[in-house]
Scaffold this motif. Structure first.
Motif, short mmCIF file in Angstrom:
data_model
loop_
_atom_site.label_atom_id
_atom_site.label_comp_id
_atom_site.label_asym_id
_atom_site.label_seq_id
_atom_site.Cartn_x
_atom_site.Cartn_y
_atom_site.Cartn_z
N GLU A 1 0.83 -1.20 0.00
CA GLU A 1 0.00 0.00 0.00
C GLU A 1 0.87 1.25 0.00
O GLU A 1 0.62 2.20 -0.76
CB GLU A 1 -0.93 0.01 1.22
N LEU A 2 1.88 1.27 0.84
CA LEU A 2 2.76 2.43 0.94
C LEU A 2 3.52 2.65 -0.36
O LEU A 2 3.62 3.77 -0.86
CB LEU A 2 3.72 2.29 2.11
N GLY A 3 4.06 1.59 -0.93
CA GLY A 3 4.78 1.70 -2.20
C GLY A 3 3.89 2.18 -3.33
O GLY A 3 4.30 2.98 -4.17
N THR A 4 2.66 1.70 -3.33
CA THR A 4 1.69 2.12 -4.36
C THR A 4 1.33 3.59 -4.16
O THR A 4 1.28 4.35 -5.12
CB THR A 4 0.44 1.22 -4.32
N ALA A 5 1.13 3.97 -2.91
CA ALA A 5 0.82 5.38 -2.62
C ALA A 5 1.95 6.29 -3.08
O ALA A 5 1.71 7.34 -3.68
CB ALA A 5 0.54 5.57 -1.13
N GLU A 6 3.18 5.89 -2.81
CA GLU A 6 4.33 6.69 -3.22
C GLU A 6 4.44 6.76 -4.74
O GLU A 6 4.70 7.81 -5.31
CB GLU A 6 5.61 6.14 -2.60
N ALA A 7 4.23 5.63 -5.40
CA ALA A 7 4.34 5.59 -6.86
C ALA A 7 3.31 6.48 -7.53
O ALA A 7 3.59 7.14 -8.53
CB ALA A 7 4.21 4.15 -7.35
N GLN B 1 -4.73 6.24 2.22
CA GLN B 1 -6.17 6.00 2.34
C GLN B 1 -6.84 5.97 0.96
O GLN B 1 -7.76 5.19 0.74
CB GLN B 1 -6.83 7.07 3.23
N THR B 2 -6.37 6.79 0.05
CA THR B 2 -6.90 6.77 -1.32
C THR B 2 -6.58 5.44 -1.99
O THR B 2 -7.43 4.87 -2.69
CB THR B 2 -6.30 7.94 -2.14
N ILE B 3 -5.38 4.95 -1.75
CA ILE B 3 -4.99 3.64 -2.30
C ILE B 3 -5.87 2.55 -1.71
O ILE B 3 -6.38 1.68 -2.43
CB ILE B 3 -3.49 3.36 -2.03
N ARG B 4 -6.07 2.57 -0.39
CA ARG B 4 -6.91 1.57 0.26
C ARG B 4 -8.33 1.59 -0.31
O ARG B 4 -8.93 0.55 -0.55
CB ARG B 4 -6.95 1.81 1.78
N LYS B 5 -8.83 2.78 -0.55
CA LYS B 5 -10.18 2.89 -1.13
C LYS B 5 -10.22 2.28 -2.53
O LYS B 5 -11.15 1.55 -2.87
CB LYS B 5 -10.62 4.36 -1.16
N ALA B 6 -9.19 2.57 -3.33
CA ALA B 6 -9.14 2.01 -4.68
C ALA B 6 -9.04 0.48 -4.65
O ALA B 6 -9.54 -0.19 -5.54
CB ALA B 6 -7.95 2.60 -5.44
#
Length: 113
Positions: free
Chosen positions: A92-98, A104-109
């Motif tokens: 999740e963190l790596g995706t958020a950074e990328a 939280q936006t990544i988690r929602k997606a």
């Protein structure tokens, strides 16, 4: 909007006295609605001017808005698909950074939030 500002904005566009009055009134009514977004101020006045000058109709302005909303929805769906695909080989963190988005936006997606 001062007369010189309206004249500058209109350029060579020919207008009637009634149109200039309507444009000044629209500018006054719109002033300060988007203090934090000068682009929105400009776009709002452009829409008013298009209508007053006969370059747009209420229907065409709504149609433009609907096309833009659909384009935004499509872009959001593509971004969500990209997030899901990227996350398969990340965190999740790596995706958020990328993606430059909040976790939280990544988690929602990802359907987690």
């Amino acid at each position: 909007m001062e007369d010189f500002e309206l004249a500058e904005w209109l350029g060579d566009t020919e207008t009637t006295d009634e149109q200039r009055v309507a444009l000044r009134r629209a500018a006054a009514d719109l002033e300060g609605r988007w203090d934090d977004d000068p682009d929105a101020d400009r776009e709002a006045f452009t829409g008013a001017a298009q209508l007053v000058l006969g370059d747009a109709t209420p229907e065409s302005l709504v149609a433009d808005w609907r096309r833009a909303q659909q384009a935004a929805d499509d872009a959001h769906a593509r971004m969500t698909g990209g997030i899901v695909a990227y996350y398969q080989d990340s965190t999740e963190l790596g995706t958020a950074e990328a993606f430059g988005l909040a976790r939280q936006t990544i988690r929602k997606a990802l359907g987690k939030g």
